[in-house]
Design a protein around this motif. Sequence first.
Motif, PDB file in Angstrom:
ATOM      1  N   TYR A  62       0.103 -74.031 -58.678  1.00  0.00           N
ATOM      2  CA  TYR A  62      -0.890 -74.132 -59.747  1.00  0.00           C
ATOM      3  C   TYR A  62      -1.942 -75.112 -59.256  1.00  0.00           C
ATOM      4  O   TYR A  62      -1.701 -76.309 -59.149  1.00  0.00           O
ATOM      5  CB  TYR A  62      -0.228 -74.611 -61.036  1.00  0.00           C
ATOM      6  CG  TYR A  62      -1.166 -74.732 -62.219  1.00  0.00           C
ATOM      7  CD1 TYR A  62      -1.946 -73.659 -62.636  1.00  0.00           C
ATOM      8  CD2 TYR A  62      -1.249 -75.923 -62.946  1.00  0.00           C
ATOM      9  CE1 TYR A  62      -2.787 -73.767 -63.738  1.00  0.00           C
ATOM     10  CE2 TYR A  62      -2.086 -76.033 -64.052  1.00  0.00           C
ATOM     11  CZ  TYR A  62      -2.856 -74.952 -64.437  1.00  0.00           C
ATOM     12  OH  TYR A  62      -3.690 -75.054 -65.529  1.00  0.00           O
ATOM     13  N   TRP A  63      -3.130 -74.572 -58.938  1.00  0.00           N
ATOM     14  CA  TRP A  63      -4.204 -75.382 -58.368  1.00  0.00           C
ATOM     15  C   TRP A  63      -5.114 -75.895 -59.479  1.00  0.00           C
ATOM     16  O   TRP A  63      -5.550 -75.135 -60.353  1.00  0.00           O
ATOM     17  CB  TRP A  63      -5.034 -74.551 -57.392  1.00  0.00           C
ATOM     18  CG  TRP A  63      -6.125 -75.328 -56.719  1.00  0.00           C
ATOM     19  CD1 TRP A  63      -6.067 -75.951 -55.512  1.00  0.00           C
ATOM     20  CD2 TRP A  63      -7.437 -75.579 -57.238  1.00  0.00           C
ATOM     21  NE1 TRP A  63      -7.256 -76.586 -55.245  1.00  0.00           N
ATOM     22  CE2 TRP A  63      -8.119 -76.376 -56.294  1.00  0.00           C
ATOM     23  CE3 TRP A  63      -8.092 -75.236 -58.421  1.00  0.00           C
ATOM     24  CZ2 TRP A  63      -9.423 -76.814 -56.476  1.00  0.00           C
ATOM     25  CZ3 TRP A  63      -9.395 -75.669 -58.623  1.00  0.00           C
ATOM     26  CH2 TRP A  63     -10.054 -76.446 -57.648  1.00  0.00           C
ATOM     27  N   THR A  64      -5.424 -77.191 -59.434  1.00  0.00           N
ATOM     28  CA  THR A  64      -6.423 -77.789 -60.309  1.00  0.00           C
ATOM     29  C   THR A  64      -7.305 -78.700 -59.457  1.00  0.00           C
ATOM     30  O   THR A  64      -6.933 -79.060 -58.336  1.00  0.00           O
ATOM     31  CB  THR A  64      -5.802 -78.611 -61.452  1.00  0.00           C
ATOM     32  OG1 THR A  64      -5.271 -79.835 -60.926  1.00  0.00           O
ATOM     33  CG2 THR A  64      -4.705 -77.828 -62.175  1.00  0.00           C
ATOM     34  N   VAL A 111     -11.601 -75.999 -64.553  1.00  0.00           N
ATOM     35  CA  VAL A 111     -11.182 -74.829 -63.798  1.00  0.00           C
ATOM     36  C   VAL A 111      -9.744 -75.031 -63.343  1.00  0.00           C
ATOM     37  O   VAL A 111      -9.318 -76.163 -63.083  1.00  0.00           O
ATOM     38  CB  VAL A 111     -12.110 -74.595 -62.585  1.00  0.00           C
ATOM     39  CG1 VAL A 111     -12.119 -75.815 -61.662  1.00  0.00           C
ATOM     40  CG2 VAL A 111     -11.722 -73.337 -61.812  1.00  0.00           C
ATOM     41  N   SER A 136      -6.290 -72.567 -61.306  1.00  0.00           N
ATOM     42  CA  SER A 136      -5.927 -71.306 -60.664  1.00  0.00           C
ATOM     43  C   SER A 136      -4.428 -71.242 -60.440  1.00  0.00           C
ATOM     44  O   SER A 136      -3.846 -72.147 -59.846  1.00  0.00           O
ATOM     45  CB  SER A 136      -6.662 -71.162 -59.327  1.00  0.00           C
ATOM     46  OG  SER A 136      -6.386 -69.929 -58.720  1.00  0.00           O
ATOM     47  N   ASN A 141      -4.662 -64.743 -55.594  1.00  0.00           N
ATOM     48  CA  ASN A 141      -4.968 -65.184 -56.950  1.00  0.00           C
ATOM     49  C   ASN A 141      -4.094 -64.442 -57.955  1.00  0.00           C
ATOM     50  O   ASN A 141      -3.918 -63.230 -57.867  1.00  0.00           O
ATOM     51  CB  ASN A 141      -6.448 -64.923 -57.250  1.00  0.00           C
ATOM     52  CG  ASN A 141      -6.816 -65.253 -58.679  1.00  0.00           C
ATOM     53  OD1 ASN A 141      -6.680 -66.388 -59.115  1.00  0.00           O
ATOM     54  ND2 ASN A 141      -7.268 -64.244 -59.423  1.00  0.00           N
ATOM     55  N   THR A 190      -7.219 -67.106 -62.402  1.00  0.00           N
ATOM     56  CA  THR A 190      -8.146 -68.232 -62.307  1.00  0.00           C
ATOM     57  C   THR A 190      -8.973 -68.271 -63.575  1.00  0.00           C
ATOM     58  O   THR A 190      -9.540 -67.256 -63.985  1.00  0.00           O
ATOM     59  CB  THR A 190      -9.051 -68.110 -61.080  1.00  0.00           C
ATOM     60  OG1 THR A 190      -8.252 -68.228 -59.896  1.00  0.00           O
ATOM     61  CG2 THR A 190     -10.115 -69.196 -61.063  1.00  0.00           C
ATOM     62  N   PHE A 226      -7.145 -66.859 -53.550  1.00  0.00           N
ATOM     63  CA  PHE A 226      -7.549 -67.742 -54.651  1.00  0.00           C
ATOM     64  C   PHE A 226      -8.832 -68.508 -54.328  1.00  0.00           C
ATOM     65  O   PHE A 226      -9.605 -68.838 -55.235  1.00  0.00           O
ATOM     66  CB  PHE A 226      -6.415 -68.715 -55.000  1.00  0.00           C
ATOM     67  CG  PHE A 226      -6.334 -69.942 -54.133  1.00  0.00           C
ATOM     68  CD1 PHE A 226      -6.838 -71.157 -54.566  1.00  0.00           C
ATOM     69  CD2 PHE A 226      -5.751 -69.890 -52.864  1.00  0.00           C
ATOM     70  CE1 PHE A 226      -6.766 -72.291 -53.785  1.00  0.00           C
ATOM     71  CE2 PHE A 226      -5.670 -71.012 -52.069  1.00  0.00           C
ATOM     72  CZ  PHE A 226      -6.189 -72.225 -52.526  1.00  0.00           C
ATOM     73  N   LEU A 255     -12.226 -69.098 -56.704  1.00  0.00           N
ATOM     74  CA  LEU A 255     -12.809 -70.408 -57.018  1.00  0.00           C
ATOM     75  C   LEU A 255     -14.247 -70.507 -56.534  1.00  0.00           C
ATOM     76  O   LEU A 255     -15.094 -71.112 -57.203  1.00  0.00           O
ATOM     77  CB  LEU A 255     -11.956 -71.510 -56.395  1.00  0.00           C
ATOM     78  CG  LEU A 255     -10.581 -71.715 -57.025  1.00  0.00           C
ATOM     79  CD1 LEU A 255      -9.755 -72.697 -56.205  1.00  0.00           C
ATOM     80  CD2 LEU A 255     -10.694 -72.199 -58.467  1.00  0.00           C
TER      81      LEU A 255
END
Length: 566
Positions: A60-62, A88, A90, A98, A101, A144, A148
Amino acid sequence: MQLWQPRAVFGTTSARVGDVEIALDGEVTVTRTGDRVWELDAPEASAAQWRVPCVEVSAYWTPRSGARWVPPIWNAPMTSRLTSGSPVASLVGRDGANVCTVALADVAGRTSITGGVMEETGEFAITVQGRGLRIRLDLSDRHFSAALTEVATWWGEQRTPRQARLPAYSTWYSLHQKVDEAGVEGQAALAKELGCDTIIVDDGWQTADRARGYAHCGDWEPNAAAFPDMAAHVERVHGLGVAYLLWYAIPFIGKGSAAFARFEGKFLRYLELMDAAVLDPRHPDVRAYLVGRLARAVEEWKMDGLKIDFVDQFATPGGDPEPTPGADCSDVDEGVLRLMAELDARLPGILVEYRQPYTSAGLWPYGNMIRATDCPLSPQENRQRTVDLRLISGQRAVHSDMIMWHPSEPDEQVAIHLINALFSVPQISVDLQAQRPGQLSVIRFWLGIFREFLDTLQLGTLEPEQPEHGFPLVRTYDGHAMVIARYAPLPVEVPATGWAELLVANAAGDTRVVLYGEAAQTVTSVAYDCRGTRVSEARLSLAPGATLVTVPVGGLLRLRRTEEEI
């Protein structure tokens, strides 16, 4: 509205977006803008919530650098406002694909995105909140990083001066507050010879105090003993061919400054540990004073730009205090926005550096350089933070945190520090006069690579791999060149097309590099050690599958193809 109960259902409206059901507390218009990409416009809504299956999910990208775990439903919200963060997030699947997102158009307001696993169902629930919602939802299965990158374009682009992209020297870690004309000019001359085109003079120029506090911020007058003639000093630095930026802790009025008494009653709060108050930008005279102080550096001393520090400190924990008489707006972030706009109107086109955490696209029109937050002697953290910033910063120049090392650091490790900043603008911050010849050779070689492949590294398509592991392999390409950095002993894929020159930077401890070719091809192979010394050269036949080559630790492999071979 119940946000923390696994089966909570809320809202007066629902919308079907692909195979996802979204609940909102207001009417919504859904527009498809791409392949499995939608925009939801709900101007009266304050919250929306949906779920996606957690299938082959890895991260889980932030924008907040750190662990990329897939959090549980009770994970705290990720908040964003003008002075901190970006709205944002993702959800990332296997091989960087992805899954979902989400981004909000409100880059200046106070918003939140909450994501977490629902244990009962194995789904990932996402809740967004704000005042009036315009949501971008990307459910495509592309990489992903591409999702972004499109978010950054959606937020809006800006032009960045070429100077902002050139390697820089910073005085902070190397000299701290012990700066003076002779020291700065000496470092600038050496830095220029090694490949730096900008010097950033940090804290210390405005005070004779060396206690590392902020009690003497606010007047922004040069320390006369160290900088007796600032304009003449800047002219000498310019004579070296080096641009000059000067540091300002813009919110702080130190208790030892003359301005402290002048603005008492127009503070947001007092910071005991810093011996300084935070000015309230909701007051027009506060903004006019700050703009005037900063403008002097450019207009009178001929600085090329400003390092504007601590913008995030305008945000008061617990909410904005009530404005005191004379304020012309009630929201502190609105005051900050007016301050930056007034400064930009006074000094258009100059270099302006911000840093994490104030990365919001709401500040993009007023700054063109964004730096990773302080992480001295932590190359992995510098890598992750700069790559994270690159993913959501559009065309702004992303700078590394100042790169430093212990005086006895081996040459190979110096190169590893630099390679970890390869996909950003490197800022060097060691005493260049104290470096060994080998260390200087490393700096010269790798800054040369930064400069030679600047467009590919900073403007090419960026694809970082395995966010769950801190990006152990990162590539960028632009159709002519491809640059790949490996930070762990991973194989390197060599595409059959799309490049005339391919570089592999080896920041892993293993010199055995596996090249995995897609097709049979013959290339010229040159390997360099960390100091730029050529250690091997050959015509290399790459068969489909694996080919083993040797690349020194901290070194570089350059593969070239002729026009006929491309």
